[in-house]
Scaffold this motif. Structure first.
Motif, PDB file in Angstrom:
ATOM      1  N   GLY A  35       0.798  -1.213   0.000  1.00 16.11           N
ATOM      2  CA  GLY A  35       0.000   0.000   0.000  1.00 16.11           C
ATOM      3  C   GLY A  35       0.834   1.269   0.000  1.00 16.11           C
ATOM      4  N   SER A  72      -1.397  -0.684   5.415  1.00 16.86           N
ATOM      5  CA  SER A  72      -2.740  -0.209   5.054  1.00 16.86           C
ATOM      6  C   SER A  72      -3.427  -1.126   4.052  1.00 16.86           C
ATOM      7  N   SER A  77      -3.780  -0.547   0.981  1.00 16.26           N
ATOM      8  CA  SER A  77      -4.618   0.271   0.109  1.00 16.26           C
ATOM      9  C   SER A  77      -3.784   1.343  -0.572  1.00 16.26           C
ATOM     10  N   GLU A 128      -4.182   5.175  -1.041  1.00 14.08           N
ATOM     11  CA  GLU A 128      -4.956   6.316  -0.562  1.00 14.08           C
ATOM     12  C   GLU A 128      -4.517   7.571  -1.289  1.00 14.08           C
ATOM     13  N   GLU A 139      -9.936   6.458  -1.585  1.00 13.87           N
ATOM     14  CA  GLU A 139      -9.037   5.375  -1.193  1.00 13.87           C
ATOM     15  C   GLU A 139      -9.541   4.076  -1.818  1.00 13.87           C
ATOM     16  N   PHE A 140      -8.597   3.264  -2.311  1.00 14.68           N
ATOM     17  CA  PHE A 140      -8.916   1.960  -2.890  1.00 14.68           C
ATOM     18  C   PHE A 140      -8.154   0.885  -2.125  1.00 14.68           C
ATOM     19  N   THR A 141      -8.816  -0.188  -1.774  1.00 16.52           N
ATOM     20  CA  THR A 141      -8.053  -1.337  -1.293  1.00 16.52           C
ATOM     21  C   THR A 141      -7.331  -1.949  -2.486  1.00 16.52           C
ATOM     22  N   GLU A 180      -9.648  -3.972  -4.538  1.00 12.29           N
ATOM     23  CA  GLU A 180     -10.540  -3.186  -5.387  1.00 12.29           C
ATOM     24  C   GLU A 180      -9.864  -2.805  -6.706  1.00 12.29           C
TER      25      GLU A 180
END
Length: 760
Positions: A675, A731, A733, A735, A741-743, A746
């Motif tokens: 992340g 995280s 993700s 951000e 914010e995207f995981t 995703e």
């Protein structure tokens, strides 16, 4: 063709015999020129030889005038780097410590549309033999592919076959596929581009060139037998357009497509390397486009004498072949060597050891004539240089298209730009799931990227990196690039941008760019607008190489890439070769798992969305002007990346190009499976920062311990930079602070699903 062998004596006696020169692709004035050279009509075999050697693919008759610009502009310093350049089978550069590297990129477009698997497979085989012919061991291949719309029925026919052909041939050879491109665009419907690159290495003293020298030296044909597959082959297919009617424009030409056997070529590689090691070869030429017509005439023309070939000695795999068919066949996995008489026995023993068929088919003679006999009758008697080097040279009409001003005036400014967080989020997900921006793993997973154990980086890295010296860790990096949309908008600047991106991708790995090979794919040269695009692109590429100080060592021109009167987007694919002293210091693409590493954006971002992935993929728009390119800045950026690699100051780097910063960020976190938190500049539109495709930019990750030293170097050397984020492995993700914010899941799901959903 007549039912009996057409000899030179018969040709003398029958001057008015009608000949199918038009069907063989020769113009009236070209046929008249052949008759003038010979002082008579040509025999069937001579007509076949001239027709393939004077084809667009082999003679470069429409491009030769413009290609001279590369030599005219190259500086002495650029030329000094080359051991072999334009005109040889492949370019060769000295990379130090006694090593030379040879590389080349070449097209196999038309055959790959007609028969996708064999067309692509034999494209790989052909470029590998070009590298072998220089005396090198082939080390790796790469492929630059372009197809029509991803969801088009014909794309679903052609693409899987091409990918299988590239992978099937390369995997069987044991050569890693370390790079390339995959692009979809409507303009490639009915005319895909299959450009194959190969890189090889040798000791400097092992360099071999293609020439027949020394009276009495033997001409030995070795490798596979000659068959009816590939009659005329790429020399014919690549010298005409498809009609637009699939049945008449494509598949009826199926017999012209060569059939490859990678296992035969694998043995041929090892056989050639042993022949080179034992110093048994004076000159060597692979049999690619135009087959024996090319190999014999070019060897003779490049040497200091003539040549006598006994064509009936050629090992055949089909019965009843005529001399013209034997000369025109492009059957694969064949080489032609010039061997001194005292080495013939040793040469044959090496071939026997490797179970490679080898046949003495002739010898070097006095004079300048290439004489070919068939059962003791002369079927060819021509000045060799007129076949190989004195084909027609055309000064085609050139005219800037009348539509160019309107095209450049139609900018992306009229398109609706996302302004809210939800709109930005939606556009990001649409972009990364579009076929051109989605993961190419579906393709690259079919290639063996790590066979032989010397691959250091491969797709999806910015460039492929291969180790060439296990004792020192010395290696090379290669990258191919071309944004044809930019070339369409401005061919001169677009070609410079293609060069800049390939150059930057090599430097992003930590390698120093040293040489260029190109594959110039354009429409029909009879179209003045196409020739304007071509001339502009050649000048842009050549001028760009002078600015960067790296030479064009060779390449390929592919014209007639159009269906009916619809040409492809101009696509000058640029391959750049770089050298890295120690591959253990190469810079990876994905960020690592060390928390707190700083993400720096190197370079400047401007409002440059014309021709961008956002405009094309999300809005179907193509117009305006491409991004500005500053090659002095690109050179500075490369120097800094190389220094950062050498001194351990950079832990990851990824070029910013198609799709802009957001595409780079998504790929960086997904490749690294780590992340990150990103801070955008509060004084600039977030949309522009995320989607602009301004040139000369790279995203780098820098360890905290090196941040001050690295940024001080950036400031001291005058390269713009800004801190744009931090690595945040916990995280899980990506951000974009203050926006969304995207995981990682995703992002991964839409990025990875697109191609499998289309082609599985």
């Amino acid at each position: 063709m007549t039912s009996t062998v057409d000899t030179t004596q018969h040709a003398e006696a029958t001057p008015e015999q009608t000949q199918p020169y038009v069907e063989l692709g020769l113009a009236d004035d070209e046929y008249a020129r052949i008759r003038e050279i010979l002082g008579r009509r040509p025999t069937d075999a001579e007509l076949a030889m001239y027709s393939v050697m004077w084809s667009e693919h082999c003679s470069y008759k429409s491009s030769k005038k413009h290609l001279r610009y590369f030599g005219e502009t190259a500086t002495p310093e650029m030329k000094e780097k080359m051991l072999a350049g334009i005109g040889e089978n492949a370019g060769v550069v000295d990379i130090g410590e006694g090593w030379a590297v040879t590389f080349k990129v070449e097209s196999h477009n038309h055959p790959s549309y007609v028969e996708p698997y064999q067309g692509a497979a034999t494209g790989v085989g052909g470029i590998v033999r070009d590298i072998m012919a220089m005396g090198a061991r082939p080390l790796a291949v790469a492929d630059a592919l372009r197809f029509g719309p991803a969801d088009a029925p014909d794309t679903r026919r052609v693409l899987p076959g091409v990918v299988a052909g590239v992978g099937g041939y390369g995997n069987c050879l044991g050569l890693p596929n370390i790079g390339g491109e995959l692009v979809f665009d409507q303009s490639y419907s009915g005319n895909p581009l299959v450009n194959a690159l190969c890189v090889g290495a040798m000791r400097v003293e092992d360099l071999h060139l293609a020439f027949a020298s020394g009276k009495g030296n033997k001409i030995i044909l070795f490798g596979a037998r000659t068959g009816l597959d590939g009659i005329g082959g790429v020399s014919v297919l690549a010298s005409d357009t498809f009609s637009g009617d699939e049945s008449s424009g494509g598949r009826k030409k199926l017999p012209s497509v060569q059939v490859g056997d990678p296992f035969t070529e694998k043995v041929l590689i090892e056989c050639c390397l042993e022949l080179f090691a034992q110093k048994l070869v004076v000159g060597i030429q692979d049999l690619g486009g135009a087959g024996l017509s090319c190999a014999t005439s070019e060897l003779a023309a490049a040497g200091d004498g003539g040549m006598h070939i006994y064509l009936d000695r050629v090992p055949l795999r089909a019965t009843g072949m005529t001399p013209a068919e034997v000369l025109s066949s492009e059957s694969q996995e064949r080489m032609c060597a010039v061997v001194s008489p005292e080495n013939v026995e040793a040469f044959m023993k090496v071939c026997e050891k490797w179970d490679v068929i080898a046949t003495d088919i002739g010898e070097v003679t006095d004079g300048e004539h290439l004489v070919i006999t068939w059962n003791d009758e002369i079927v060819v008697d021509v000045p060799a240089h007129t076949v190989a080097h004195q084909g027609p040279v055309y000064d085609r009409p050139i005219q800037r298209p009348s539509t160019q001003d309107a095209l450049q005036a139609d900018t992306s400014a009229k398109l609706p730009r996302p302004s809210t967080s939800d709109e930005l989020r939606a556009d990001i997900l649409k972009l990364i799931s579009s076929p051109n921006q989605a993961s190419k793993e579906w393709v690259t997973s079919q290639y063996d990227r790590y066979v032989r154990g010397n691959t250091v980086s491969a797709q999806p890295s910015d460039s492929g990196v291969i180790r060439i010296d296990e004792s020192t860790g010395r290696g090379v990096a290669v990258s191919t690039d071309c944004n044809s949309k930019f070339v369409y908008l401005d061919p001169y600047e677009g070609a410079k941008l293609a060069l800049a991106e390939a150059y930057r991708n090599v430097a992003t790995s930590g390698a120093k760019p040293v040489a260029v090979s190109d594959c110039l794919n354009f429409g029909a040269p009879t179209d003045p607008g196409v020739m304007w695009q071509f001339e502009q692109a050649v000048h842009g590429l050549a001028d760009g190489c002078v600015e960067l100080g790296i030479p064009v060592t060779g390449g390929n021109v592919s014209f007639f890439n159009q269906t009916g009167d619809v040409a492809i987007l101009p696509t000058p694919v640029v391959g750049v070769l770089g050298v890295i002293d120690d591959v253990t210091r190469r810079i990876p693409t994905g960020i690592g798992a060390e928390a707190g590493e700083t993400l720096l954006l190197l370079g400047e971002t401007h409002d440059e969305l014309d021709g961008s992935a956002w405009a094309r993929e999300l809005h179907g728009h193509l117009g305006g002007r491409p991004p500005r390119v500053d090659l002095a800045r690109e050179k500075l950026l490369a120097d800094i990346l190389i220094a950062g690699s050498r001194d351990g100051m950079i832990s990851a780097a990824h070029d910013i190009s198609d799709g802009g910063l957001i595409q780079t960020l998504v790929e960086t976190v997904l490749i690294g499976q780590c992340g990150a938190r990103v801070f955008l500049d509060s004084e600039q539109d977030p949309f522009v920062q995320l989607f602009s495709e301004s040139a000369g930019r790279v995203l780098v990750a820098v360890p905290r311990t090196e941040e001050l030293r690295f940024t001080e170097m950036l400031t001291a050397r005058g390269l713009p930079w800004r801190k744009t984020g931090v690595v945040d492995p916990e995280s899980g993700s990506l951000e974009l602070q203050g926006i969304t914010e995207f995981t990682l899941d995703e992002l991964r799901e839409p990025w990875e699903r697109t191609l499998p959903a289309l082609f599985d």
